[in-house]
Scaffold this motif. Structure first.
Motif, PDB file in Angstrom:
ATOM      1  N   PRO A 132      98.414  48.031  62.641  1.00 51.31           N
ATOM      2  CA  PRO A 132      97.622  47.673  61.455  1.00 51.31           C
ATOM      3  C   PRO A 132      98.496  47.326  60.259  1.00 51.31           C
ATOM      4  CG  PRO A 132      96.660  49.569  62.564  1.00 51.31           C
ATOM      5  CD  PRO A 132      97.965  49.296  63.254  1.00 51.31           C
ATOM      6  N   LEU A 133      99.638  48.010  60.103  1.00 49.83           N
ATOM      7  CA  LEU A 133     100.549  47.691  59.000  1.00 49.83           C
ATOM      8  C   LEU A 133     101.067  46.266  59.135  1.00 49.83           C
ATOM      9  CD1 LEU A 133     102.299  48.435  56.537  1.00 49.83           C
ATOM     10  CD2 LEU A 133     104.020  49.309  58.154  1.00 49.83           C
ATOM     11  N   GLY A 134     101.492  45.902  60.340  1.00 49.13           N
ATOM     12  CA  GLY A 134     101.998  44.549  60.550  1.00 49.13           C
ATOM     13  C   GLY A 134     100.937  43.493  60.302  1.00 49.13           C
ATOM     14  N   LYS A 135      99.714  43.762  60.743  1.00 51.07           N
ATOM     15  CA  LYS A 135      98.627  42.814  60.533  1.00 51.07           C
ATOM     16  C   LYS A 135      98.320  42.657  59.047  1.00 51.07           C
ATOM     17  CE  LYS A 135      96.355  43.634  64.993  1.00 51.07           C
ATOM     18  NZ  LYS A 135      95.149  44.165  65.679  1.00 51.07           N
TER      19      LYS A 135
ATOM     20  N   GLY B  82     114.116  42.001  49.493  1.00 44.64           N
ATOM     21  CA  GLY B  82     115.483  42.489  49.640  1.00 44.64           C
ATOM     22  C   GLY B  82     115.787  43.075  51.006  1.00 44.64           C
ATOM     23  N   ILE B  83     115.105  42.575  52.038  1.00 44.39           N
ATOM     24  CA  ILE B  83     115.373  43.027  53.404  1.00 44.39           C
ATOM     25  C   ILE B  83     115.658  41.802  54.270  1.00 44.39           C
ATOM     26  CG2 ILE B  83     113.928  45.072  53.162  1.00 44.39           C
ATOM     27  CD1 ILE B  83     111.737  43.648  54.701  1.00 44.39           C
ATOM     28  N   SER B  84     116.146  42.031  55.479  1.00 47.50           N
ATOM     29  CA  SER B  84     116.462  40.913  56.356  1.00 47.50           C
ATOM     30  C   SER B  84     115.203  40.353  57.003  1.00 47.50           C
ATOM     31  CB  SER B  84     117.435  41.356  57.455  1.00 47.50           C
ATOM     32  OG  SER B  84     116.797  42.228  58.370  1.00 47.50           O
ATOM     33  N   VAL B  85     115.258  39.103  57.392  1.00 45.88           N
ATOM     34  CA  VAL B  85     114.124  38.466  58.071  1.00 45.88           C
ATOM     35  C   VAL B  85     113.851  39.162  59.396  1.00 45.88           C
ATOM     36  CG1 VAL B  85     113.254  36.318  59.059  1.00 45.88           C
ATOM     37  CG2 VAL B  85     114.624  36.253  56.976  1.00 45.88           C
ATOM     38  N   GLU B  86     114.937  39.522  60.086  1.00 42.19           N
ATOM     39  CA  GLU B  86     114.784  40.176  61.383  1.00 42.19           C
ATOM     40  C   GLU B  86     114.082  41.531  61.240  1.00 42.19           C
ATOM     41  OE1 GLU B  86     116.308  42.930  63.031  1.00 42.19           O
ATOM     42  OE2 GLU B  86     115.411  42.396  64.965  1.00 42.19           O
ATOM     43  N   TYR B  87     114.413  42.268  60.166  1.00 44.43           N
ATOM     44  CA  TYR B  87     113.777  43.566  59.943  1.00 44.43           C
ATOM     45  C   TYR B  87     112.295  43.387  59.616  1.00 44.43           C
ATOM     46  CZ  TYR B  87     113.078  48.297  58.097  1.00 44.43           C
ATOM     47  OH  TYR B  87     112.624  49.571  57.867  1.00 44.43           O
TER      48      TYR B  87
ATOM     49  N   GLN C  31     105.714  42.912  63.770  1.00 45.69           N
ATOM     50  CA  GLN C  31     105.396  42.906  65.200  1.00 45.69           C
ATOM     51  C   GLN C  31     105.248  44.303  65.790  1.00 45.69           C
ATOM     52  OE1 GLN C  31     108.647  40.574  66.725  1.00 45.69           O
ATOM     53  NE2 GLN C  31     107.982  38.718  65.649  1.00 45.69           N
ATOM     54  N   GLY C  32     105.428  45.333  64.950  1.00 46.70           N
ATOM     55  CA  GLY C  32     105.253  46.693  65.420  1.00 46.70           C
ATOM     56  C   GLY C  32     106.431  47.254  66.170  1.00 46.70           C
ATOM     57  N   ARG C  33     107.585  46.573  66.117  1.00 48.66           N
ATOM     58  CA  ARG C  33     108.777  47.074  66.805  1.00 48.66           C
ATOM     59  C   ARG C  33     109.528  48.093  65.968  1.00 48.66           C
ATOM     60  NH1 ARG C  33     112.462  43.147  67.459  1.00 48.66           N
ATOM     61  NH2 ARG C  33     111.394  41.566  66.206  1.00 48.66           N
ATOM     62  N   ASP C  34     109.280  48.129  64.674  1.00 49.38           N
ATOM     63  CA  ASP C  34     109.813  49.172  63.798  1.00 49.38           C
ATOM     64  C   ASP C  34     108.634  49.839  63.127  1.00 49.38           C
ATOM     65  OD1 ASP C  34     110.829  50.579  61.463  1.00 49.38           O
ATOM     66  OD2 ASP C  34     112.739  49.611  61.887  1.00 49.38           O
ATOM     67  N   ARG C  35     108.402  51.091  63.454  1.00 50.01           N
ATOM     68  CA  ARG C  35     107.231  51.813  62.971  1.00 50.01           C
ATOM     69  C   ARG C  35     107.556  52.815  61.873  1.00 50.01           C
ATOM     70  NH1 ARG C  35     102.690  51.769  66.437  1.00 50.01           N
ATOM     71  NH2 ARG C  35     102.950  50.409  68.234  1.00 50.01           N
ATOM     72  N   ASN C  36     108.788  52.826  61.408  1.00 44.31           N
ATOM     73  CA  ASN C  36     109.181  53.838  60.431  1.00 44.31           C
ATOM     74  C   ASN C  36     109.896  53.255  59.215  1.00 44.31           C
ATOM     75  OD1 ASN C  36     108.530  56.486  61.951  1.00 44.31           O
ATOM     76  ND2 ASN C  36     109.666  55.287  63.453  1.00 44.31           N
ATOM     77  N   PRO C  37     109.332  52.216  58.583  1.00 44.43           N
ATOM     78  CA  PRO C  37     109.973  51.719  57.365  1.00 44.43           C
ATOM     79  C   PRO C  37     109.939  52.784  56.276  1.00 44.43           C
ATOM     80  CG  PRO C  37     107.788  50.768  57.598  1.00 44.43           C
ATOM     81  CD  PRO C  37     108.079  51.499  58.883  1.00 44.43           C
ATOM     82  N   SER C  38     110.972  52.829  55.469  1.00 46.32           N
ATOM     83  CA  SER C  38     111.055  53.831  54.421  1.00 46.32           C
ATOM     84  C   SER C  38     110.040  53.545  53.309  1.00 46.32           C
ATOM     85  CB  SER C  38     112.455  53.871  53.832  1.00 46.32           C
ATOM     86  OG  SER C  38     112.724  52.665  53.124  1.00 46.32           O
TER      87      SER C  38
ATOM     88  N   ALA D 131     110.791  53.193  50.281  1.00 44.12           N
ATOM     89  CA  ALA D 131     111.384  52.161  49.427  1.00 44.12           C
ATOM     90  C   ALA D 131     111.105  50.769  49.965  1.00 44.12           C
ATOM     91  CB  ALA D 131     112.893  52.395  49.306  1.00 44.12           C
ATOM     92  N   VAL D 132     111.167  50.616  51.285  1.00 36.51           N
ATOM     93  CA  VAL D 132     110.892  49.306  51.887  1.00 36.51           C
ATOM     94  C   VAL D 132     109.423  48.937  51.704  1.00 36.51           C
ATOM     95  CG1 VAL D 132     110.720  48.068  54.091  1.00 36.51           C
ATOM     96  CG2 VAL D 132     112.783  49.369  53.550  1.00 36.51           C
ATOM     97  N   ILE D 133     108.530  49.899  51.914  1.00 36.84           N
ATOM     98  CA  ILE D 133     107.102  49.633  51.734  1.00 36.84           C
ATOM     99  C   ILE D 133     106.809  49.224  50.295  1.00 36.84           C
ATOM    100  CG2 ILE D 133     104.814  50.694  51.723  1.00 36.84           C
ATOM    101  CD1 ILE D 133     105.857  49.995  54.491  1.00 36.84           C
ATOM    102  N   ASP D 134     107.409  49.934  49.336  1.00 32.14           N
ATOM    103  CA  ASP D 134     107.199  49.594  47.931  1.00 32.14           C
ATOM    104  C   ASP D 134     107.778  48.228  47.592  1.00 32.14           C
ATOM    105  OD1 ASP D 134     105.853  51.933  47.467  1.00 32.14           O
ATOM    106  OD2 ASP D 134     107.562  52.995  46.594  1.00 32.14           O
ATOM    107  N   ALA D 135     108.928  47.893  48.184  1.00 33.83           N
ATOM    108  CA  ALA D 135     109.543  46.586  47.934  1.00 33.83           C
ATOM    109  C   ALA D 135     108.663  45.470  48.489  1.00 33.83           C
ATOM    110  CB  ALA D 135     110.938  46.527  48.562  1.00 33.83           C
ATOM    111  N   LEU D 136     108.081  45.685  49.663  1.00 35.07           N
ATOM    112  CA  LEU D 136     107.186  44.681  50.240  1.00 35.07           C
ATOM    113  C   LEU D 136     105.909  44.558  49.407  1.00 35.07           C
ATOM    114  CD1 LEU D 136     107.554  45.483  54.052  1.00 35.07           C
ATOM    115  CD2 LEU D 136     108.170  43.338  52.926  1.00 35.07           C
ATOM    116  N   ALA D 137     105.419  45.689  48.904  1.00 31.00           N
ATOM    117  CA  ALA D 137     104.222  45.651  48.054  1.00 31.00           C
ATOM    118  C   ALA D 137     104.493  44.858  46.787  1.00 31.00           C
ATOM    119  CB  ALA D 137     103.784  47.074  47.719  1.00 31.00           C
TER     120      ALA D 137
END
Length: 278
Positions: free
Chosen positions: A4-7, A44-49, A55-62, A64-70
């Motif tokens: 759901p996060l990825g979607k 401020g993150i990589s395209v691959e990340y 795609q749900g291959r990384d289920r534990n973003p920090s 800080a990453v969630i806030d940066a994406l927001a």
């Protein structure tokens, strides 16, 4: 497996017009919205990340990453909170065998007494799955003849998506369906959410599943109802959260004098046997 996060991230990325962020529009690009590369750069993150998260291959973003994406997606406070919630339920800590479990339906006696104090007003006790657990006679009056309370265990989501009368009763049916579906993500537990969706998906089909995957944060609006007797109601909703019960007490207040008169007339009309508050 997409989460759901990825979607949610993908849906918000597709909804952004690049030029609104000072970026060039990509005329040759088939997909709408912001490119993954541009979102990753803004966050401020990589395209691959970013691809792994979507795609749900990384289920534990920090956090800080969630806030940066927001920030990069220009989310409002409600959308930001929803994104944090989706990150929580997508984490590896939640990857357990989810078995459908019905939520508790008991309403505390003190909550029932509070509801009775609102008589003959219009009010209900509900949960985020849409179960109507208790209601006043005023609520029965404004829903009489609509079929909403006909079920032994009335549920607003089931009514919205499986009873054709709901589309006539709710003047803004599509908006209410979006709103109620979004509320499901705030269900007391993943087990409760699975319990309801496993029942609804076969009956409601794409009308329900598309909304469930869209994660469209609703905006507060006046509730407009078309009562079968011909009355048109415009109601404001005030919600009292009951966090220890994972329930809400919702009071419906007329938004205008015309609606107030209509509610009074409906309350005076015979509606058959009243359903007891339980």
């Amino acid at each position: 497996m997409e989460t759901p996060l990825g979607k949610f991230i993908r849906a918000k990325r597709d909804a952004i017009q690049p030029e609104l962020l000072g970026l060039q529009r990509y005329d040759r690009r088939r997909a709408p919205g912001l490119r993954r590369m541009d979102l990753a750069t803004r966050a401020g993150i990589s395209v691959e990340y970013l691809a792994r998260i979507e795609q749900g291959r990384d289920r534990n973003p920090s956090r800080a990453v969630i806030d940066a994406l927001a920030d990069a997606l220009c989310l409002n406070p409600s959308e930001r909170n929803h994104m944090r919630y989706l990150a929580k339920i997508a984490s590896d800590q939640c990857l357990v065998d989810i078995r459908p479990v019905a939520p508790p339906r008991r309403v505390r006696p003190s909550v029932l007494r509070t509801l009775q104090l609102l008589e003959p007003g219009v009010a209900i006790v509900t949960n985020r799955l849409g179960d109507i657990l208790a209601h006043t006679t005023g609520y029965q009056a404004i829903t009489s003849g609509t079929g909403l309370l006909d079920h032994e265990r009335p549920n607003l989501n089931r009514y919205l998506f499986t009873d054709i009368r709901a589309r006539a009763f709710f003047a803004d049916w599509s908006d209410i369906a979006d709103e109620q579906t979004f509320e499901l993500w705030q269900a007391p537990s993943l087990e409760n959410l699975e319990w309801l969706t496993s029942e609804l998906i076969p009956l409601a089909g794409v009308e329900f599943t598309n909304r469930l995957c869209r994660h469209e944060v609703p905006r507060p609006r006046v509730l407009r109802l078309n009562h079968p007797s011909g009355f048109e109601l415009r109601l404001l909703r005030e919600t009292l959260e009951l966090p220890m019960d994972d329930q809400q007490l919702v009071a419906f207040l007329p938004a205008c004098d015309r609606s107030a008169r209509a509610v009074e007339q409906l309350q005076r009309m015979p509606h058959g046997r009243l359903r007891s508050i339980s």
